[in-house]
Scaffold this active site. Structure first.
Site, PDB file in Angstrom:
ATOM      1  CG  HIS A 101     -41.376  54.877  -2.313  1.00 49.46           C
ATOM      2  ND1 HIS A 101     -41.344  56.184  -2.794  1.00 49.46           N
ATOM      3  CD2 HIS A 101     -41.134  54.238  -3.880  1.00 49.46           C
ATOM      4  CE1 HIS A 101     -41.164  56.388  -3.858  1.00 49.46           C
ATOM      5  NE2 HIS A 101     -41.145  55.341  -4.614  1.00 49.46           N
ATOM      6  CD  GLU A 102     -40.098  50.722  -4.119  1.00 49.66           C
ATOM      7  OE1 GLU A 102     -40.777  50.510  -5.024  1.00 49.66           O
ATOM      8  OE2 GLU A 102     -39.401  51.620  -4.520  1.00 49.66           O
TER       9      GLU A 102
END
Length: 199
Positions: A101-102
């Site tokens: 996600h990051e």
């Protein structure tokens, strides 16, 4: 910047309702081991490679385990890297999910003229991260108790999780995030870079 949320509790950087209490979280050392394992994942390797190709070098400490004061799963910090919040996670799969996600958010920051003080930019990046990371996979949503039907669950999840993450920042009210989502939804939801299509 918005953060990977747990499902999720409000903080200065992430919005949402409080999650159920976590029974037993991992230590920083355990999380570091899971990070090392996750860095061998094909999707993680693919995203790191595309960050490098976009001109953003990633040092050995770009992804690190930390204890976070907020109840968030992780966060991307411009110029610093990715914090994985070990004290808010229980399983290896969660660590990998946070990293993916990051990394998508880091990729957006690298490739675009990204303004981390712009609610529209934050919303777009969070839409993409939720869409492309697998955060809204049907099985994950089922475990969270959010699936009412197979049809349309993915988009509902992306909208809900984007609102939770971005509306908690000091820059963006819920109304501002909803307006931003409406303005950029088609462009950002359908932008699958660096993937050929949504995984």
């Amino acid at each position: 910047m918005g953060d990977a949320n747990l499902g999720s509790k409000p903080s200065p950087d992430a919005g949402g309702s409080p999650p159920p209490p976590i029974s037993e979280t991992m230590t920083v050392a355990e999380c570091e081991d899971f990070i090392k394992e996750s860095l061998r994942n094909p999707t993680v390797r693919f995203l790191k490679e595309h960050l490098e190709k976009s001109g953003c070098s990633i040092g050995t400490n770009f992804v690190r385990a930390v204890n976070c004061k907020e109840r968030i799963a992780g966060r991307y910090v411009r110029g610093s890297g990715i914090d994985v919040c070990s004290n808010n996670l229980e399983f290896n799969d969660e660590v990998q999910q946070v990293i993916i996600h990051e990394l998508i958010r880091a990729y957006d920051d690298c490739r675009a003229n990204f303004d981390c003080n712009d609610c529209v930019h934050l919303t777009c990046s969070e839409i993409r991260a939720n869409q492309l990371s697998g955060d809204c996979h049907y099985k994950r949503e089922l475990l969270r108790g959010h699936v009412k039907s197979m049809k349309g669950h993915g988009q509902e999840c992306v909208k809900r999780r984007t609102l939770q993450a971005v509306a908690g920042t000091p820059l963006c009210s819920k109304i501002a995030v909803k307006d931003a989502m409406e303005a950029v939804w088609d462009t950002c939801y359908n932008d699958t870079a660096p993937f050929d299509r949504a995984p």
